[in-house]
Design an enzyme around this catalytic site. Structure first.
Site, short mmCIF file in Angstrom:
data_model
loop_
_atom_site.label_atom_id
_atom_site.label_comp_id
_atom_site.label_asym_id
_atom_site.label_seq_id
_atom_site.Cartn_x
_atom_site.Cartn_y
_atom_site.Cartn_z
N GLY A 74 0.85 -1.18 0.00
CA GLY A 74 0.00 0.00 0.00
C GLY A 74 0.88 1.24 0.00
N GLY B 190 3.90 7.02 14.34
CA GLY B 190 4.21 8.44 14.53
C GLY B 190 3.76 9.26 13.34
N LYS C 39 -5.39 8.55 17.84
CA LYS C 39 -5.36 9.85 17.14
C LYS C 39 -6.24 9.82 15.89
CE LYS C 39 -2.75 8.67 13.46
NZ LYS C 39 -3.00 8.92 12.05
N THR D 122 -2.45 14.64 12.07
CA THR D 122 -3.63 14.04 11.45
C THR D 122 -4.88 14.91 11.61
OG1 THR D 122 -2.61 11.95 12.08
CG2 THR D 122 -4.80 11.81 11.20
N1 LIG Z 1 -0.58 6.12 4.15
C1 LIG Z 1 0.04 6.76 5.15
O1 LIG Z 1 0.37 7.95 5.01
C2 LIG Z 1 0.33 6.05 6.42
C3 LIG Z 1 -0.26 4.84 6.74
N2 LIG Z 1 0.00 4.25 7.93
C4 LIG Z 1 -0.65 3.00 8.29
O2 LIG Z 1 -0.26 1.98 7.39
C5 LIG Z 1 -1.27 0.99 7.35
C6 LIG Z 1 -1.51 0.64 5.89
O3 LIG Z 1 -2.02 1.81 5.30
P1 LIG Z 1 -1.70 2.24 3.79
O4 LIG Z 1 -0.51 1.57 3.27
O5 LIG Z 1 -1.75 3.70 3.76
O6 LIG Z 1 -3.01 1.65 3.09
P2 LIG Z 1 -3.36 1.52 1.56
O7 LIG Z 1 -4.82 1.64 1.50
O8 LIG Z 1 -2.54 2.44 0.74
O9 LIG Z 1 -2.90 0.04 1.19
C7 LIG Z 1 -3.31 -1.06 1.93
C8 LIG Z 1 -2.48 -2.25 1.47
O10 LIG Z 1 -2.83 -3.39 2.26
C9 LIG Z 1 -3.06 -4.47 1.37
N3 LIG Z 1 -4.00 -5.41 1.97
C10 LIG Z 1 -5.31 -5.23 2.20
N4 LIG Z 1 -5.84 -6.34 2.74
C11 LIG Z 1 -4.83 -7.23 2.86
C12 LIG Z 1 -4.74 -8.57 3.32
N5 LIG Z 1 -5.82 -9.20 3.79
N6 LIG Z 1 -3.56 -9.20 3.27
C13 LIG Z 1 -2.49 -8.56 2.79
N7 LIG Z 1 -2.49 -7.30 2.33
C14 LIG Z 1 -3.65 -6.64 2.36
C15 LIG Z 1 -3.64 -3.81 0.15
O11 LIG Z 1 -3.53 -4.70 -0.96
P3 LIG Z 1 -4.40 -4.43 -2.27
O12 LIG Z 1 -3.79 -3.21 -2.91
O13 LIG Z 1 -4.20 -5.68 -3.05
O14 LIG Z 1 -5.82 -4.19 -1.82
C16 LIG Z 1 -2.72 -2.61 0.03
O15 LIG Z 1 -1.50 -2.96 -0.56
C17 LIG Z 1 -2.51 1.59 8.04
O16 LIG Z 1 -2.67 1.03 9.32
C18 LIG Z 1 -2.16 3.06 8.17
O17 LIG Z 1 -2.73 3.65 9.34
C19 LIG Z 1 0.87 4.79 8.82
C20 LIG Z 1 1.49 5.97 8.55
C21 LIG Z 1 1.28 6.69 7.33
O1 LIG Z 2 -1.10 7.97 10.09
C1 LIG Z 2 -0.98 8.84 9.27
C2 LIG Z 2 -0.11 10.01 9.48
O2 LIG Z 2 0.79 9.80 10.52
C3 LIG Z 2 -1.78 8.78 8.03
O3 LIG Z 2 -3.04 9.20 8.37
P1 LIG Z 2 -4.31 8.68 7.55
O4 LIG Z 2 -4.37 7.20 7.70
O5 LIG Z 2 -5.46 9.39 8.22
O6 LIG Z 2 -4.12 9.11 6.14
#
Ligand SMILES: NC(=O)C1=CN([C@@H]2O[C@H](COP(=O)(O)OP(=O)(O)OC[C@H]3O[C@@H](n4cnc5c(N)ncnc54)[C@H](OP(=O)(O)O)[C@@H]3O)[C@@H](O)[C@H]2O)C=CC1
Ligand SMILES: O=C(CO)COP(=O)(O)O
Length: 318
Positions: free
Chosen positions: A8, A128, A183, A240
């Site tokens: 992701g 963070g 948060k 956030t």
């Molecule tokens: N984006 C950000 O700025 C930040 C995100 N985070 C945290 O990171 C975590 C992931 O978020 P983020 O990367 O943004 O999310 P995205 O929505 O960008 O991507 C989610 C990812 O998880 C995969 N996924 C979903 N379901 C499954 C599963 N059952 N098994 C394996 N992989 C799976 C998806 O695959 P597919 O594409 O195939 O659906 C995709 O690659 C969250 O908890 C978020 O809070 C933390 C800090 C910053």
């Molecule tokens: O955790 C995040 C920033 O630290 C990303 O926030 P969102 O999941 O709300 O986009």
């Protein structure tokens, strides 16, 4: 070598930053997605416009992680299922949760889920204030790395620090994961009041009283106040609740404005609000903003009604 599970936005951004230190494996659950990224050297589905360095190897299918640390950048409500499917191939190594939330089915945070599914692994969490795009673009970012095992924590801190990603370390995994989880709930509340036109003063009140209720629950669960006052708590709350780069904040905005929100976007705070409210109610801990957000996301109250509920509570000392 470091493996990152979950391609992701966040997993991809971490891969781009960590690739400055050495080769990285990035695992996507979908084979077509991995093939697409191999062909284009971009992740157009989740983090468009960012080039993937050549030392990121893109894989899918069975996990062939080496002995090194594995970062789990999987959305919170999917982590348990992921661990059930792949946990057995991830034993005896540090597993670093890179997700924010509380699992609705079990009430556990990410390190609790890892401990339950992979008892021979060492659970840690990276959390963070950081937007994926900022990390990927090489902008300066500081995060908290929490691991109850101090030696593993130190090794991870050094392995996961990059030229643009500075890590602070703690052994307080409870505080670190609750800061990141809670948060998001407060960010939904802040988005909702701004979306409904209730003003910046209301947002400041929600952030402050939200921080008080984050601390109330975290302390009751054994977290250290310093952790909540640091990057994992206050730092991420500040980011956030004030940026429309945040999906949680934007989800709140859509509630306040009465507009539709794309259900495929990852919004961790909605399920977390429900999970936290259940836990807080069982522990008799007062969490009025989490209560209001749960009612909002369940469609049980409008924003004006939720705000009336908060304003009409009995007066108390700060
Ligand atoms: N984006 C950000 O700025 C930040 C995100 N985070 C945290 O990171 C975590 C992931 O978020 P983020 O990367 O943004 O999310 P995205 O929505 O960008 O991507 C989610 C990812 O998880 C995969 N996924 C979903 N379901 C499954 C599963 N059952 N098994 C394996 N992989 C799976 C998806 O695959 P597919 O594409 O195939 O659906 C995709 O690659 C969250 O908890 C978020 O809070 C933390 C800090 C910053
Ligand atoms: O955790 C995040 C920033 O630290 C990303 O926030 P969102 O999941 O709300 O986009």
């Amino acid at each position: 070598m470091i493996t990152i599970c979950g391609a992701g936005a966040f997993g991809t951004a971490l891969a781009v930053s960590l690739a400055k230190n050495g080769p990285v494996i990035l695992w996507a659950r979908d084979a077509d997605h991995a093939a697409e990224m191999r062909a284009t050297r971009q992740n157009a589905r989740r983090l468009a416009g960012v080039d993937l360095p050549e030392n990121i190897t893109l894989i899918s299918g069975p996990l062939t992680a080496g002995d090194g640390a594995c970062l789990l950048a999987i959305p919170m409500q999917k982590l348990d299922g992921f661990l059930a499917g792949f946990g057995a191939s991830l034993d005896n190594r540090p597993l670093v949760a890179c997700c924010k939330g509380v699992d609705l089915a079990t009430g556990l945070g990410p390190t609790g889920l890892i401990d339950a599914a992979c008892p021979t692994a060492t659970a840690a969490i990276l959390t963070g204030p950081s937007f994926a795009r900022d990390i990927a673009l090489g902008l300066p970012t500081a995060l908290t790395l929490a691991c109850a095992d101090e030696g593993t924590g130190k090794a991870l801190q050094s392995a996961l620090t990059t030229p643009n990603l500075r890590l602070y370390r703690t052994i307080d995994t409870t505080g670190a994961e609750l800061g990141g989880a809670l948060k998001n709930v407060i960010a939904i509340a802040c988005g909702a009041v701004i979306g409904a036109g209730l003003g910046e003063s209301a947002r400041a009140a929600l952030m402050t009283r939200g921080f008080a209720e984050m601390n109330r629950l975290a302390r009751a669960l054994g977290a250290q106040p310093d952790t909540l006052a640091g990057l994992a708590g206050f730092g991420d709350l500040a980011l956030t609740c004030t940026s429309d780069q945040s999906r949680n904040y934007r989800f709140g905005l859509s509630i306040g404005q009465g507009t539709d929100f794309d259900p495929s976007v990852t919004v961790e705070g909605a399920a977390t609000a429900r999970a936290v409210l259940a836990r807080a109610t069982a522990m008799k801990i007062d969490m009025p903003i989490t209560h209001a957000v749960t009612a909002l996301v369940n469609g049980e109250l409008r924003v004006d009604q939720a705000m009336d509920m908060l304003l009409s509570r009995p007066l108390k000392e700060e």
